[in-house]
Design an enzyme around this catalytic site. Sequence first.
Site, PDB file in Angstrom:
ATOM      1  N   GLY A   9       0.852  -1.188   0.000  1.00 46.33           N
ATOM      2  CA  GLY A   9       0.000   0.000   0.000  1.00 46.33           C
ATOM      3  C   GLY A   9       0.886   1.236   0.000  1.00 46.33           C
ATOM      4  N   ALA A  10       0.519   2.238   0.783  1.00 43.17           N
ATOM      5  CA  ALA A  10       1.272   3.499   0.766  1.00 43.17           C
ATOM      6  C   ALA A  10       2.697   3.308   1.296  1.00 43.17           C
ATOM      7  CB  ALA A  10       0.504   4.543   1.581  1.00 43.17           C
ATOM      8  N   GLY A  12       4.289   0.471   2.070  1.00 46.97           N
ATOM      9  CA  GLY A  12       4.985  -0.644   1.413  1.00 46.97           C
ATOM     10  C   GLY A  12       5.525  -0.252   0.048  1.00 46.97           C
ATOM     11  N   ASN A  94       1.295   0.662  12.645  1.00 44.38           N
ATOM     12  CA  ASN A  94       0.895   1.365  13.865  1.00 44.38           C
ATOM     13  C   ASN A  94       0.218   0.369  14.798  1.00 44.38           C
ATOM     14  OD1 ASN A  94       1.783   3.901  13.180  1.00 44.38           O
ATOM     15  ND2 ASN A  94      -0.239   4.736  12.708  1.00 44.38           N
ATOM     16  N   ALA A 120       3.353   8.510   3.704  1.00 42.63           N
ATOM     17  CA  ALA A 120       3.186   8.065   2.315  1.00 42.63           C
ATOM     18  C   ALA A 120       1.708   8.045   1.982  1.00 42.63           C
ATOM     19  CB  ALA A 120       3.781   6.668   2.138  1.00 42.63           C
ATOM     20  N   LYS A 175       4.853   5.389  21.098  1.00 40.83           N
ATOM     21  CA  LYS A 175       4.082   5.619  19.868  1.00 40.83           C
ATOM     22  C   LYS A 175       2.622   5.247  20.106  1.00 40.83           C
ATOM     23  CE  LYS A 175       3.420   6.633  15.539  1.00 40.83           C
ATOM     24  NZ  LYS A 175       3.429   5.837  14.348  1.00 40.83           N
ATOM     25  N   ASN A 179      -0.742   7.528  19.581  1.00 42.17           N
ATOM     26  CA  ASN A 179      -1.876   7.087  18.752  1.00 42.17           C
ATOM     27  C   ASN A 179      -3.168   6.959  19.567  1.00 42.17           C
ATOM     28  OD1 ASN A 179       0.408   5.170  16.809  1.00 42.17           O
ATOM     29  ND2 ASN A 179      -0.712   6.941  16.091  1.00 42.17           N
ATOM     30  N   ASN A 193      -4.987  17.124  13.380  1.00 44.30           N
ATOM     31  CA  ASN A 193      -4.345  16.869  14.670  1.00 44.30           C
ATOM     32  C   ASN A 193      -4.206  18.138  15.505  1.00 44.30           C
ATOM     33  OD1 ASN A 193      -4.129  14.328  13.626  1.00 44.30           O
ATOM     34  ND2 ASN A 193      -1.893  14.298  13.483  1.00 44.30           N
ATOM     35  N   GLU A 257      -7.619   0.794  12.990  1.00 49.37           N
ATOM     36  CA  GLU A 257      -6.670  -0.017  13.755  1.00 49.37           C
ATOM     37  C   GLU A 257      -6.938   0.093  15.263  1.00 49.37           C
ATOM     38  OE1 GLU A 257      -2.701  -0.414  11.211  1.00 49.37           O
ATOM     39  OE2 GLU A 257      -3.122   1.700  11.582  1.00 49.37           O
TER      40      GLU A 257
HETATM   41  P1  NAP Z   1      -2.442   0.715   3.135  1.00 47.30           P
HETATM   42  O1  NAP Z   1      -2.146   1.715   2.080  1.00 47.30           O
HETATM   43  O2  NAP Z   1      -3.856   0.295   3.374  1.00 47.30           O
HETATM   44  O3  NAP Z   1      -1.541  -0.572   2.841  1.00 47.30           O
HETATM   45  C1  NAP Z   1      -1.900  -1.889   3.167  1.00 47.30           C
HETATM   46  C2  NAP Z   1      -1.835  -2.678   1.864  1.00 47.30           C
HETATM   47  O4  NAP Z   1      -1.960  -4.065   2.157  1.00 47.30           O
HETATM   48  C3  NAP Z   1      -2.980  -2.344   0.898  1.00 47.30           C
HETATM   49  O5  NAP Z   1      -2.443  -2.202  -0.407  1.00 47.30           O
HETATM   50  C4  NAP Z   1      -3.879  -3.584   0.977  1.00 47.30           C
HETATM   51  O6  NAP Z   1      -4.578  -3.842  -0.212  1.00 47.30           O
HETATM   52  C5  NAP Z   1      -2.829  -4.649   1.205  1.00 47.30           C
HETATM   53  N1  NAP Z   1      -3.373  -5.894   1.776  1.00 47.30           N
HETATM   54  C6  NAP Z   1      -4.397  -6.062   2.627  1.00 47.30           C
HETATM   55  N2  NAP Z   1      -4.550  -7.365   2.931  1.00 47.30           N
HETATM   56  C7  NAP Z   1      -3.605  -8.039   2.223  1.00 47.30           C
HETATM   57  C8  NAP Z   1      -3.262  -9.406   2.100  1.00 47.30           C
HETATM   58  N3  NAP Z   1      -3.919 -10.352   2.753  1.00 47.30           N
HETATM   59  N4  NAP Z   1      -2.249  -9.738   1.272  1.00 47.30           N
HETATM   60  C9  NAP Z   1      -1.561  -8.789   0.584  1.00 47.30           C
HETATM   61  N5  NAP Z   1      -1.840  -7.466   0.660  1.00 47.30           N
HETATM   62  C10 NAP Z   1      -2.846  -7.093   1.475  1.00 47.30           C
HETATM   63  O7  NAP Z   1      -1.880   1.207   4.538  1.00 47.30           O
HETATM   64  P2  NAP Z   1      -0.597   2.145   4.809  1.00 47.30           P
HETATM   65  O8  NAP Z   1      -1.029   3.553   4.880  1.00 47.30           O
HETATM   66  O9  NAP Z   1       0.512   1.765   3.912  1.00 47.30           O
HETATM   67  O10 NAP Z   1      -0.281   1.708   6.301  1.00 47.30           O
HETATM   68  C11 NAP Z   1       0.331   0.476   6.650  1.00 47.30           C
HETATM   69  C12 NAP Z   1       0.673   0.538   8.136  1.00 47.30           C
HETATM   70  O11 NAP Z   1       1.639   1.579   8.331  1.00 47.30           O
HETATM   71  C13 NAP Z   1      -0.520   0.933   9.029  1.00 47.30           C
HETATM   72  O12 NAP Z   1      -0.378   0.331  10.280  1.00 47.30           O
HETATM   73  C14 NAP Z   1      -0.367   2.436   9.195  1.00 47.30           C
HETATM   74  O13 NAP Z   1      -0.980   2.920  10.368  1.00 47.30           O
HETATM   75  C15 NAP Z   1       1.160   2.545   9.269  1.00 47.30           C
HETATM   76  N6  NAP Z   1       1.704   3.838   8.867  1.00 47.30           N
HETATM   77  C16 NAP Z   1       1.275   4.449   7.724  1.00 47.30           C
HETATM   78  C17 NAP Z   1       1.830   5.684   7.370  1.00 47.30           C
HETATM   79  C18 NAP Z   1       1.447   6.386   6.105  1.00 47.30           C
HETATM   80  O14 NAP Z   1       1.876   7.540   5.930  1.00 47.30           O
HETATM   81  N7  NAP Z   1       0.690   5.778   5.197  1.00 47.30           N
HETATM   82  C19 NAP Z   1       2.811   6.268   8.208  1.00 47.30           C
HETATM   83  C20 NAP Z   1       3.220   5.597   9.361  1.00 47.30           C
HETATM   84  C21 NAP Z   1       2.664   4.371   9.693  1.00 47.30           C
HETATM   85  P3  NAP Z   1      -6.081  -3.276  -0.390  1.00 47.30           P
HETATM   86  O15 NAP Z   1      -5.930  -1.783  -0.435  1.00 47.30           O
HETATM   87  O16 NAP Z   1      -6.506  -3.909  -1.666  1.00 47.30           O
HETATM   88  O17 NAP Z   1      -6.838  -3.723   0.824  1.00 47.30           O
HETATM   89  O1  PAF Z   2      -1.552   7.477  12.834  1.00 52.92           O
HETATM   90  C1  PAF Z   2      -1.126   8.605  12.536  1.00 52.92           C
HETATM   91  O2  PAF Z   2      -1.749   9.401  11.843  1.00 52.92           O
HETATM   92  C2  PAF Z   2       0.255   9.025  13.029  1.00 52.92           C
HETATM   93  O3  PAF Z   2       0.833   7.950  13.731  1.00 52.92           O
HETATM   94  C3  PAF Z   2       0.255  10.288  13.928  1.00 52.92           C
HETATM   95  C4  PAF Z   2       1.593  10.355  14.658  1.00 52.92           C
HETATM   96  C5  PAF Z   2      -0.872  10.284  14.927  1.00 52.92           C
HETATM   97  C6  PAF Z   2       0.255  11.543  13.097  1.00 52.92           C
HETATM   98  O4  PAF Z   2      -0.917  11.756  12.369  1.00 52.92           O
END
Ligand code: NAP
Ligand code: PAF
Length: 296
Positions: A9-10, A12, A94, A120, A175, A179, A193, A257
Amino acid sequence: MNITILGPGAIGSLWAHKLANAGHNVSLWGRDSSETLRLQLDDTSPQTFANRDPNSLVDCDLLLVTLKAWQVLPALESLKSQINQDTILVLMHNGMGTAQPVCDHFASNPVVIATTTHGAFKPNKYQVQHTGQGMTQLGGMNKAGQQCHFLQAVLDHALPEVRWNDNIQAVLWNKLAVNCAINPLTAIEQCQNGELARPPFQAIIEPIVLEIVKVMQAEGIATDFQTLLATVNQVISHTATNFSSMRQDVYHQRKTEIDFINGYLISVAKQHHLATPENSKLYQAIKQIEQGWITS
Ligand code: NAP
Ligand code: PAF
């Protein structure tokens, strides 16, 4: 290294690009059934990655799991027979509560946990934007994982800054506290926020933080009320214009989450016979919002 990204996703997709640019052999494992995925990071040239190639699991040195917390266990369990026992599993999400079950189910694999403050955003299937520079911290969850210090240099070379932390539990709990305080409130209020710096929200945040401090201390994590409140308020101020991840999930009617954030806190508090009425209120409010989508 042979690196597979489970959950491109974002976050990854950002790591996929950065690791490929650093010279690694990177494959994806997404939900999409296509054999390849073409992805563009910001305005760089698009890159084509193999997707769901069974060999990319068998030969994998490092499986970087960038799923949402609630997706981690079902996804890893469904792939268990294909994952090599030597493959390093890095969980980057998270919330807390997935690491122990993963260590139990994958007893031979080194398990490492990561937390990142990079931002991302994936506006569509083919593009990813690096929306905020951040830092990533890593630490071992089991004995074999604790011997994977070298990953710090590998990941830092691809997307700095990466730090190895021998006390990753303290990092994760801090963290989690951030959250617990920011995510449900901004999701319920549908606000940025920065709104939480206003006095009416501060009056809600203080008892929330107090409950978290007691649970952290019972878990042996060194903290105190003033320090943790300052940490939460610092993040509120540094991310004032952000919409938290839970606010975005609620806005788009996606499962949140919450079970791995306030839900995890509540379950650990119960083990220590500690009451968490304020965190429970937030937990119930988010569950009720989620329930509304299912029944509507
Ligand atoms: P996301 O974009 O939803 O990424 C998750 C990806 O996994 C999606 O592409 C989803 O596909 C895929 N997926 C779901 N089930 C699957 C399976 N069984 N097999 C293979 N792929 C699968 O989420 P994200 O924003 O990247 O966040 C990921 C984690 O990082 C979360 O815990 C988030 O809180 C944390 N995080 C994110 C950010 C950020 O800026 N994005 C920053 C810090 C931490 P579908 O969309 O088709 O379901
Ligand atoms: O989950 C989020 O959005 C982030 O971990 C944080 C630090 C709360 C900033 O938006």
